[in-house]
Design an enzyme around this catalytic site. Sequence first.
Site, PDB file in Angstrom:
ATOM      1  N   SER A  88       0.964  -1.164  -0.002  1.00  0.00           N
ATOM      2  CA  SER A  88      -0.028   0.030  -0.082  1.00  0.00           C
ATOM      3  C   SER A  88       0.979   1.248   0.036  1.00  0.00           C
ATOM      4  CB  SER A  88      -1.045   0.154   1.185  1.00  0.00           C
ATOM      5  OG  SER A  88      -1.834   0.993   1.100  1.00  0.00           O
ATOM      6  N   ASP A  92      -5.997  -4.035  -2.168  1.00  0.00           N
ATOM      7  CA  ASP A  92      -4.993  -3.697  -1.461  1.00  0.00           C
ATOM      8  C   ASP A  92      -4.199  -4.963  -0.725  1.00  0.00           C
ATOM      9  OD1 ASP A  92      -3.547  -2.377   0.795  1.00  0.00           O
ATOM     10  OD2 ASP A  92      -5.329  -1.728   1.920  1.00  0.00           O
TER      11      ASP A  92
END
Length: 259
Positions: free
Chosen positions: A39, A151
């Site tokens: 991320s 993610d």
Amino acid sequence: MAKVGIVLSGGGIRGIAHLGVLKALINAGIKFSHISGTSAGSIVGAFYAAGIDPEEALEIFIKTSLLRFIRPAVGSLGLIGIEHTSQLLKNYFPDDRIEALKIPLTIAVTNFSEGKLEYFTQGPLIKAIQASCCLPGIFRPIMIGDQMYMDGGILNNFPVEPLLKDCDFIIGSACNHLKPIKSIPSIGSLVNRATLMTTNKDMEQKAAFCDVLIEPHGMGEISTFDMKKAETIYWLAYEETLKTIKHNEKITKLLTEQS
């Protein structure tokens, strides 16, 4: 000379902390051979791997609001695309390939189609970054080939594993530390804290694989999307890293070996 790797956790705007950590370590003389990130950690890792100084990267984040694509948009029902950031990112990664970076980078992503974790070490860099930052419920999945990606923090917010086989010394940078509290101000705070507690539990177990872990205290109290705290986060992390360099014997030994 020891091969030194660094793992950069996810954490939204708190990922700015990784820039402060990197800047302090670089100033001390540490050179990295490998980087792994999830991320926000993947964005920071990509900038450094591309040869951009952490302090310069901080200015880029602040001036361009580069992390705006990990902010929810009001009225969007959480189903917005982040593909529009491609042109902005191409300004900094004109050769859009992970393998073209100056330092090997591993980006953790979640293959949402197959429900499994994947590590990208080659291929399109910008797509991999976008996928690793694609928070579920906020952004539409990123399509790579015929697979949906989201993610990396869903399945691995502290991707130390890819560094184990290639590095002699591993430094961990984590940005989600929670301080003890006596009350919760809102349901949102409760959910956020519970989520970070789950994330941190996994990270604590993986920290055993790191020779040194840098984790600025209380960073988890900062909102995931609070861009106004960018400089504060950077300098808190920088100062925490300076303390670690000064008092950690393993770092002292590493610096002696690399000098």
